[in-house]
Design a protein around this motif. Sequence first.
Motif, PDB file in Angstrom:
ATOM      1  N   TYR A  36       0.861  -1.174   0.000  1.00 31.51           N
ATOM      2  CA  TYR A  36       0.000   0.000   0.000  1.00 31.51           C
ATOM      3  C   TYR A  36       0.902   1.230   0.000  1.00 31.51           C
ATOM      4  O   TYR A  36       2.094   1.140   0.291  1.00 31.51           O
ATOM      5  CB  TYR A  36      -0.892   0.026   1.242  1.00 31.51           C
ATOM      6  CG  TYR A  36      -2.031  -0.959   1.217  1.00 31.51           C
ATOM      7  CD1 TYR A  36      -1.807  -2.319   1.415  1.00 31.51           C
ATOM      8  CD2 TYR A  36      -3.339  -0.534   0.992  1.00 31.51           C
ATOM      9  CE1 TYR A  36      -2.845  -3.232   1.391  1.00 31.51           C
ATOM     10  CE2 TYR A  36      -4.393  -1.437   0.973  1.00 31.51           C
ATOM     11  CZ  TYR A  36      -4.131  -2.779   1.172  1.00 31.51           C
ATOM     12  OH  TYR A  36      -5.178  -3.672   1.147  1.00 31.51           O
ATOM     13  N   ARG A  44      -4.434   6.087   2.663  1.00 31.24           N
ATOM     14  CA  ARG A  44      -3.629   4.941   2.233  1.00 31.24           C
ATOM     15  C   ARG A  44      -4.366   4.216   1.111  1.00 31.24           C
ATOM     16  O   ARG A  44      -5.559   3.953   1.204  1.00 31.24           O
ATOM     17  CB  ARG A  44      -3.382   4.017   3.415  1.00 31.24           C
ATOM     18  CG  ARG A  44      -2.317   2.976   3.190  1.00 31.24           C
ATOM     19  CD  ARG A  44      -1.965   2.264   4.469  1.00 31.24           C
ATOM     20  NE  ARG A  44      -1.364   3.157   5.458  1.00 31.24           N
ATOM     21  CZ  ARG A  44      -0.792   2.758   6.585  1.00 31.24           C
ATOM     22  NH1 ARG A  44      -0.736   1.457   6.863  1.00 31.24           N
ATOM     23  NH2 ARG A  44      -0.278   3.626   7.424  1.00 31.24           N
ATOM     24  N   GLU A  45      -3.620   3.868   0.054  1.00 31.26           N
ATOM     25  CA  GLU A  45      -4.248   3.211  -1.084  1.00 31.26           C
ATOM     26  C   GLU A  45      -3.532   1.914  -1.438  1.00 31.26           C
ATOM     27  O   GLU A  45      -2.310   1.786  -1.267  1.00 31.26           O
ATOM     28  CB  GLU A  45      -4.279   4.132  -2.314  1.00 31.26           C
ATOM     29  CG  GLU A  45      -2.939   4.487  -2.889  1.00 31.26           C
ATOM     30  CD  GLU A  45      -3.043   5.224  -4.234  1.00 31.26           C
ATOM     31  OE1 GLU A  45      -4.162   5.439  -4.715  1.00 31.26           O
ATOM     32  OE2 GLU A  45      -1.984   5.539  -4.796  1.00 31.26           O
ATOM     33  N   PHE A  46      -4.293   0.980  -1.973  1.00 33.40           N
ATOM     34  CA  PHE A  46      -3.774  -0.308  -2.408  1.00 33.40           C
ATOM     35  C   PHE A  46      -2.883  -0.132  -3.629  1.00 33.40           C
ATOM     36  O   PHE A  46      -3.201   0.648  -4.536  1.00 33.40           O
ATOM     37  CB  PHE A  46      -4.943  -1.222  -2.744  1.00 33.40           C
ATOM     38  CG  PHE A  46      -4.564  -2.474  -3.464  1.00 33.40           C
ATOM     39  CD1 PHE A  46      -4.747  -2.579  -4.833  1.00 33.40           C
ATOM     40  CD2 PHE A  46      -4.024  -3.546  -2.781  1.00 33.40           C
ATOM     41  CE1 PHE A  46      -4.402  -3.728  -5.514  1.00 33.40           C
ATOM     42  CE2 PHE A  46      -3.667  -4.702  -3.445  1.00 33.40           C
ATOM     43  CZ  PHE A  46      -3.858  -4.792  -4.819  1.00 33.40           C
TER      44      PHE A  46
END
Length: 115
Positions: A36, A44-46
């Motif tokens: 991430y 927070r991003e994948f």
Amino acid sequence: VQLVESGGGSVQFGGSLTLSCAASGFTFSRYVMSWYRQAPGKGREFVAQISTAGGRTNYADSVKGRFTISRDNAKMTVSLQMNSLKPDDTAVYYCNANGPLYVYWGTGTQVTVSS
């Protein structure tokens, strides 16, 4: 339990970096591993995910074709090869382990891409 990321740094537009995450304290081969990222001022991003045996991978559309996730269950490591880096890739990158009962996070490694 520990997840320790390494390999971050500063790179110019179009450059490459390889992040590594060393795991300890749990049965690594039973955990789906992911990366991430969190850019300044954003959530927070994948980024990418790999199955327990490494046979299946999944990527965010924003990195598809540029990033490659891999794992070595014998060494208890997961890596993220990042090519054709862009300023939008600037973020703290986190290693994530998702298992039958628990989820673990690393403390992150900074990646900065300059234009």
